[in-house]
Design an enzyme around this catalytic site. Structure first.
Site, PDB file in Angstrom:
ATOM      1  N   LYS A  11       0.829  -1.204   0.000  1.00 39.95           N
ATOM      2  CA  LYS A  11       0.000   0.000   0.000  1.00 39.95           C
ATOM      3  C   LYS A  11       0.872   1.265   0.000  1.00 39.95           C
ATOM      4  CE  LYS A  11      -3.431   2.813   0.441  1.00 39.95           C
ATOM      5  NZ  LYS A  11      -4.336   3.077  -0.674  1.00 39.95           N
ATOM      6  N   CYS A  52      -4.281  10.485   1.356  1.00 38.60           N
ATOM      7  CA  CYS A  52      -3.415   9.333   1.058  1.00 38.60           C
ATOM      8  C   CYS A  52      -2.052   9.736   0.490  1.00 38.60           C
ATOM      9  CB  CYS A  52      -4.127   8.410   0.080  1.00 38.60           C
ATOM     10  SG  CYS A  52      -5.594   7.645   0.794  1.00 38.60           S
TER      11      CYS A  52
END
Ligand SMILES: NC(=O)c1ccc[n+]([C@@H]2O[C@H](COP(=O)([O-])OP(=O)(O)OC[C@H]3O[C@@H](n4cnc5c(N)ncnc54)[C@H](O)[C@@H]3O)[C@@H](O)[C@H]2O)c1
Length: 432
Positions: A203, A257
């Site tokens: 991720k 993010c």
């Protein structure tokens, strides 16, 4: 596994809860924000995402989903709480461990805990040991823990929840097997399994890779501006190469993010992350360069006798066609310009962000984009919302346009003109 508690009902948790409820799980949502819970149960979510309200209504009606302000017992707990960074750019994991503390009190033999929040490498293991200590249950025997990062694109969350491949990292084999069973009921993409640390790393490198690529695009733009050529045209042409895919320069990188996650790697691997640090620096500097350019244009207009140049900033969100303004560079630019009250007048237009929300940031919003365009001397395009790409370039008249995201390029392409036909001298002068 039938009863699932979703911990944190935000941009990720609420759609996940709804999606899982729609395939038959009994979903108990849990959030510490009472107002959010109240509004969710009333079918009035506080966030915007296509299909969200209609799907929420349906699941509430089906009886498969309800939100609570206290955590319900369940077979599986899914953690989707925020993971911001602290002022010193290190990961702020207090929401994750607060969620862990609450889950530990409800943990029963046979339970599975899935962490979906983006976290530094090693966090899932720390959380698992924390749960073991606080619950008195044995990890890998009584309860299981897996990490499954979320990769959805805001604006397309419901289709991506189903279509995207998933990576599941288990603390042990039974952990990822149980997690795989949970997701397999609604995920059509491939489910890949690995260990917890690898899944965390996947991720973080995904988002850091995007940050580096955006930084490259932004530097291409800087070079092109210096050379007096259109960066969007250059990138379009370079991307005709079969193995080149340069991203689109923008006014900076925002959101929860990409602007945050590279710091989790920089924190853990300070000696291996020079490139990530440079990318962060380049992307963080972008809004400040734009502010400088705007103020330079304002000075230019003042020199021509315009006492208080009027600026319309188009778009405030961190990316097109969402309502999310977290870490938004467009918002940062607008907020900064709004402080120059004595030198300029600023209005913004972004129908995705409510007028009251804009006001809370000290900025006034015009209700109608055309009214704003007619009023302004300078049009500052910060976000390429789909709505703006429908504008024809004649609508901008002779205004100064500072285009930070390639809107004019897209408009010209849409109007079926080549770059050379579309770019009159005055337009190419104002391409930013
Ligand atoms: N938004 C995205 O597009 C996206 C994409 C991929 C991954 N992620 C990651 O997913 C995680 C969640 O992000 P988000 O955008 O949904 O955040 P969000 O802020 O929209 O939602 C988080 C929710 O958690 C609640 N919360 C905080 N602490 C809690 C606790 N202890 N118990 C219960 N609820 C609690 C908050 O009130 C909030 O409603 C983050 O780690 C983020 O990096 C987000």
């Amino acid at each position: 596994m039938k009863r699932i508690s979703i911990v944190g009902l935000g941009y990720i948790g609420l759609p996940t809860a709804i999606q899982a409820a729609q395939v038959g799980y009994d979903i108990y949502g849990f959030d510490i924000n009472q107002e959010k819970v109240k509004r969710i149960n009333a079918g009035d979510p506080t966030i915007f995402e296509p299909e969200l309200t209609e799907r929420l209504w349906k699941t509430l009606k089906s009886g498969n989903f309800k939100a609570f302000t206290d955590l319900q017992y369940a077979d599986c707990f899914i953690i989707t709480v925020p993971t911001p960074f602290k002022e010193n750019k290190t990961a702020d994991l207090r929401h994750v461990f607060h969620a862990g503390e609450i889950i530990a009190k409800r943990l029963m033999p046979g339970n599975l805990v899935i962490l979906e929040s983006t976290v530094p490498v090693g966090t899932t293991e720390k959380l698992a040991l924390f749960l073991e200590e606080y619950s008195g249950l044995k990890l890998g025997i009584d309860f299981f823990v897996a990490y499954c990062p979320e990769r959805v694109l805001p604006g397309k969350i419901f289709s991506e929840l189903v279509e995207n491949d998933r990576i599941i990292g288990g603390i042990c084999q039974q952990s990822y097997e149980l997690a795989r069973q949970f997701y397999a009921k609604f995920v059509k993409g491939i489910i890949h399994v690995t260990d917890d640390k690898s899944a965390e790393m996947v991720k973080l490198v995904e988002n850091s890779s995007r940050d580096v690529q955006i930084a490259f695009a932004n530097q291409v733009a800087d070079m092109c501006h210096k050379a007096g050529i259109d960066p969007y045209q250059i990138i379009d042409l370079a991307n005709k190469h079969p193995r080149v895919k340069i991203l689109t320069p923008t006014c900076g990188v925002g959101g929860h993010c990409i602007a945050v996650d590279p710091w989790f790697l920089i924190e853990s691997f300070p000696e291996e992350t020079d490139l990530l640090r440079s990318a962060r620096k380049i992307n963080d500097a972008k809004p400040h360069h734009i502010i400088k350019k705007v103020l330079h244009r304002v000075d230019g207009l003042k020199g021509l006798g315009v006492m208080t140049p009027k600026i319309l900033a188009m778009g405030l969100t961190f990316k097109p066609d969402v309502d999310d303004i977290r870490e938004s560079p467009a918002l940062l630019i607008a907020k900064h310009l709004a402080t120059h009250k004595d030198e300029l007048a600023l209005l913004v237009y972004d129908k995705n962000v409510g007028i009251d929300a804009t006001k809370a940031h000290g900025i006034n919003q015009v209700e109608d984009v055309w009214q704003g365009i007619a009023w302004a001397d300078i049009i500052l395009v910060l976000v390429k919302h789909k709505e703006f790409t429908l504008i024809r370039d004649e609508a901008f008249g002779n205004k100064i346009i500072i285009d930070t995201c390639g809107l004019l390029h897209d408009i010209h392409l849409k109007q079926s003109r080549t770059f050379l036909e579309g770019a009159t001298k005055s337009q190419s002068d104002v391409w930013e």
